[in-house]
Scaffold this motif. Sequence first.
Motif, PDB file in Angstrom:
ATOM      1  N   LEU A   1       0.843  -1.185   0.000  1.00 54.77           N
ATOM      2  CA  LEU A   1       0.000   0.000   0.000  1.00 54.77           C
ATOM      3  C   LEU A   1       0.886   1.246   0.000  1.00 54.77           C
ATOM      4  N   SER A   2       0.589   2.175  -0.896  1.00 56.17           N
ATOM      5  CA  SER A   2       1.404   3.386  -1.011  1.00 56.17           C
ATOM      6  C   SER A   2       0.515   4.583  -1.291  1.00 56.17           C
ATOM      7  N   CYS A   3       0.946   5.746  -0.782  1.00 56.49           N
ATOM      8  CA  CYS A   3       0.186   6.976  -1.020  1.00 56.49           C
ATOM      9  C   CYS A   3       1.111   8.180  -0.875  1.00 56.49           C
ATOM     10  N   PRO A   4       0.742   9.329  -1.466  1.00 56.49           N
ATOM     11  CA  PRO A   4       1.562  10.540  -1.334  1.00 56.49           C
ATOM     12  C   PRO A   4       1.651  10.976   0.124  1.00 56.49           C
ATOM     13  N   ALA A   5       2.850  11.391   0.546  1.00 55.47           N
ATOM     14  CA  ALA A   5       3.049  11.809   1.932  1.00 55.47           C
ATOM     15  C   ALA A   5       3.563  13.235   2.049  1.00 55.47           C
ATOM     16  N   ALA A   6       4.317  13.693   1.065  1.00 52.98           N
ATOM     17  CA  ALA A   6       4.881  15.052   1.116  1.00 52.98           C
ATOM     18  C   ALA A   6       5.459  15.388  -0.250  1.00 52.98           C
ATOM     19  N   GLU A   7       5.820  16.664  -0.403  1.00 53.83           N
ATOM     20  CA  GLU A   7       6.489  17.114  -1.614  1.00 53.83           C
ATOM     21  C   GLU A   7       7.684  17.970  -1.229  1.00 53.83           C
ATOM     22  N   MET A   8       8.833  17.681  -1.832  1.00 56.01           N
ATOM     23  CA  MET A   8      10.046  18.422  -1.518  1.00 56.01           C
ATOM     24  C   MET A   8      10.045  19.770  -2.236  1.00 56.01           C
ATOM     25  N   VAL A   9      10.951  20.638  -1.833  1.00 54.60           N
ATOM     26  CA  VAL A   9      11.046  21.975  -2.432  1.00 54.60           C
ATOM     27  C   VAL A   9      11.318  21.890  -3.929  1.00 54.60           C
ATOM     28  N   ASP A  10      12.108  20.891  -4.348  1.00 57.58           N
ATOM     29  CA  ASP A  10      12.458  20.764  -5.763  1.00 57.58           C
ATOM     30  C   ASP A  10      11.377  20.058  -6.587  1.00 57.58           C
ATOM     31  N   GLY A  11      10.230  19.748  -5.961  1.00 58.92           N
ATOM     32  CA  GLY A  11       9.142  19.096  -6.677  1.00 58.92           C
ATOM     33  C   GLY A  11       9.145  17.585  -6.577  1.00 58.92           C
ATOM     34  N   SER A  12      10.176  17.002  -5.973  1.00 60.17           N
ATOM     35  CA  SER A  12      10.214  15.555  -5.788  1.00 60.17           C
ATOM     36  C   SER A  12       9.048  15.120  -4.904  1.00 60.17           C
ATOM     37  N   GLU A  13       8.410  14.017  -5.274  1.00 62.33           N
ATOM     38  CA  GLU A  13       7.279  13.525  -4.488  1.00 62.33           C
ATOM     39  C   GLU A  13       7.745  12.447  -3.527  1.00 62.33           C
ATOM     40  N   VAL A  14       7.275  12.540  -2.289  1.00 60.90           N
ATOM     41  CA  VAL A  14       7.605  11.549  -1.270  1.00 60.90           C
ATOM     42  C   VAL A  14       6.380  10.671  -1.048  1.00 60.90           C
ATOM     43  N   LEU A  15       6.548   9.375  -1.225  1.00 61.52           N
ATOM     44  CA  LEU A  15       5.473   8.414  -1.018  1.00 61.52           C
ATOM     45  C   LEU A  15       5.761   7.582   0.223  1.00 61.52           C
ATOM     46  N   TYR A  16       4.710   7.279   0.961  1.00 62.47           N
ATOM     47  CA  TYR A  16       4.845   6.298   2.053  1.00 62.47           C
ATOM     48  C   TYR A  16       4.444   4.955   1.482  1.00 62.47           C
ATOM     49  N   LEU A  17       5.230   3.922   1.769  1.00 60.03           N
ATOM     50  CA  LEU A  17       4.944   2.586   1.255  1.00 60.03           C
ATOM     51  C   LEU A  17       5.145   1.565   2.356  1.00 60.03           C
ATOM     52  N   GLU A  18       4.187   0.652   2.471  1.00 60.22           N
ATOM     53  CA  GLU A  18       4.325  -0.433   3.439  1.00 60.22           C
ATOM     54  C   GLU A  18       3.904  -1.750   2.812  1.00 60.22           C
ATOM     55  N   GLN A  19       4.496  -2.827   3.315  1.00 57.19           N
ATOM     56  CA  GLN A  19       4.146  -4.168   2.879  1.00 57.19           C
ATOM     57  C   GLN A  19       3.768  -4.987   4.105  1.00 57.19           C
ATOM     58  N   ALA A  20       2.728  -5.816   3.936  1.00 56.83           N
ATOM     59  CA  ALA A  20       2.266  -6.671   5.026  1.00 56.83           C
ATOM     60  C   ALA A  20       1.706  -7.949   4.434  1.00 56.83           C
ATOM     61  N   PHE A  21       1.693  -9.026   5.233  1.00 57.55           N
ATOM     62  CA  PHE A  21       1.022 -10.232   4.797  1.00 57.55           C
ATOM     63  C   PHE A  21      -0.470  -9.931   4.736  1.00 57.55           C
ATOM     64  N   TRP A  22      -1.149 -10.481   3.716  1.00 58.12           N
ATOM     65  CA  TRP A  22      -2.526 -10.083   3.452  1.00 58.12           C
ATOM     66  C   TRP A  22      -3.453 -10.358   4.629  1.00 58.12           C
ATOM     67  N   ARG A  23      -3.116 -11.338   5.469  1.00 59.06           N
ATOM     68  CA  ARG A  23      -3.958 -11.650   6.625  1.00 59.06           C
ATOM     69  C   ARG A  23      -3.809 -10.610   7.738  1.00 59.06           C
ATOM     70  N   THR A  24      -2.681  -9.908   7.752  1.00 62.08           N
ATOM     71  CA  THR A  24      -2.419  -8.959   8.847  1.00 62.08           C
ATOM     72  C   THR A  24      -1.982  -7.597   8.293  1.00 62.08           C
ATOM     73  N   PRO A  25      -2.856  -6.936   7.565  1.00 60.45           N
ATOM     74  CA  PRO A  25      -2.474  -5.644   6.974  1.00 60.45           C
ATOM     75  C   PRO A  25      -2.172  -4.583   8.026  1.00 60.45           C
ATOM     76  N   GLN A  26      -2.690  -4.770   9.233  1.00 59.74           N
ATOM     77  CA  GLN A  26      -2.442  -3.789  10.288  1.00 59.74           C
ATOM     78  C   GLN A  26      -1.056  -3.945  10.903  1.00 59.74           C
ATOM     79  N   LYS A  27      -0.306  -4.976  10.459  1.00 59.70           N
ATOM     80  CA  LYS A  27       1.035  -5.224  10.995  1.00 59.70           C
ATOM     81  C   LYS A  27       2.068  -5.277   9.858  1.00 59.70           C
ATOM     82  N   PRO A  28       2.398  -4.163   9.266  1.00 60.93           N
ATOM     83  CA  PRO A  28       3.375  -4.176   8.158  1.00 60.93           C
ATOM     84  C   PRO A  28       4.750  -4.644   8.627  1.00 60.93           C
TER      85      PRO A  28
END
Length: 269
Positions: free
Chosen positions: A79-106
């Motif tokens: 699961l990934s989504c936009p988290a911030a944008e740097m001054v130079d326009g670079s986009e910062v994404l947050y990304l996490e991986q988890a087993f499908w049975r326990t998405p609340q525990k990446p």
Amino acid sequence: MGTESGSDPESSSNGWSRARGLVVKTLVLIGGALLIKRLTKSTTRRDHARVVSRSLTGEKFTRDQASRDPENYFNIRMLSCPAAEMVDGSEVLYLEQAFWRTPQKPFRQRLYMVKPCPKELKCDVEVSSYAIRDAEEYKNFCDRSKYQRPLPEEVIGDIGEHLTTIHLNCCDRGKRCLYEGSTSPGGFPNSWNGASYCTSDLAILKNNEIHLWDRGFDENRNQVWGPKEGPYEFKPATSSSTNENLSALNILYQSSIEKPIQGSLILQD
């Protein structure tokens, strides 16, 4: 008595018609040239970076791959989504991986920075991954409302150790992918499970599918972590698969809190 001098009206009319025709043809040619120039205008590296950011964003699973080859691949939710944008326009994404049975525990949490490649490099998009200074605060970041997430300035301040950088290029015509690339041949330092360095290969397909192959190697170039058969194939979530995953999660939620799932393997951190 002499005849009256003057231009022939019919000749004058024909002259104006020819002039108007030339003007119209000139305008058509100029307009056509401008249109062609606009249509054939090359896509900039910043445009490519935006496409890569959008492709990485969202919920994806390796369900199909895990069903085909359960011996070598797990069903993992990314699961990934936009988290911030740097001054130079670079986009910062947050990304996490988890087993499908326990998405609340990446088991893996990262901040990805996506930006156009520097002019001196022969690539289109640069994707760098970073550790998070206080990863616990970011668990299930994308599942929360924006009011419950760390602020963009806090995200930038929490960008930790640089882990890897992948340089992506547009794929050749006829291939399934839009972009593909990898880390430099020597990889990046990594000490997990006896590794001395790690490598990453990333491909972005036309259907928003992501192929990600992270591997660790020891000093003798023996692979010590990561899949050996090929990359993990993350496919966008469908409503049916999401509902199925949520149903299973509701059944197993209480037991997963009380007792960890047996046989779970942390791929790498």
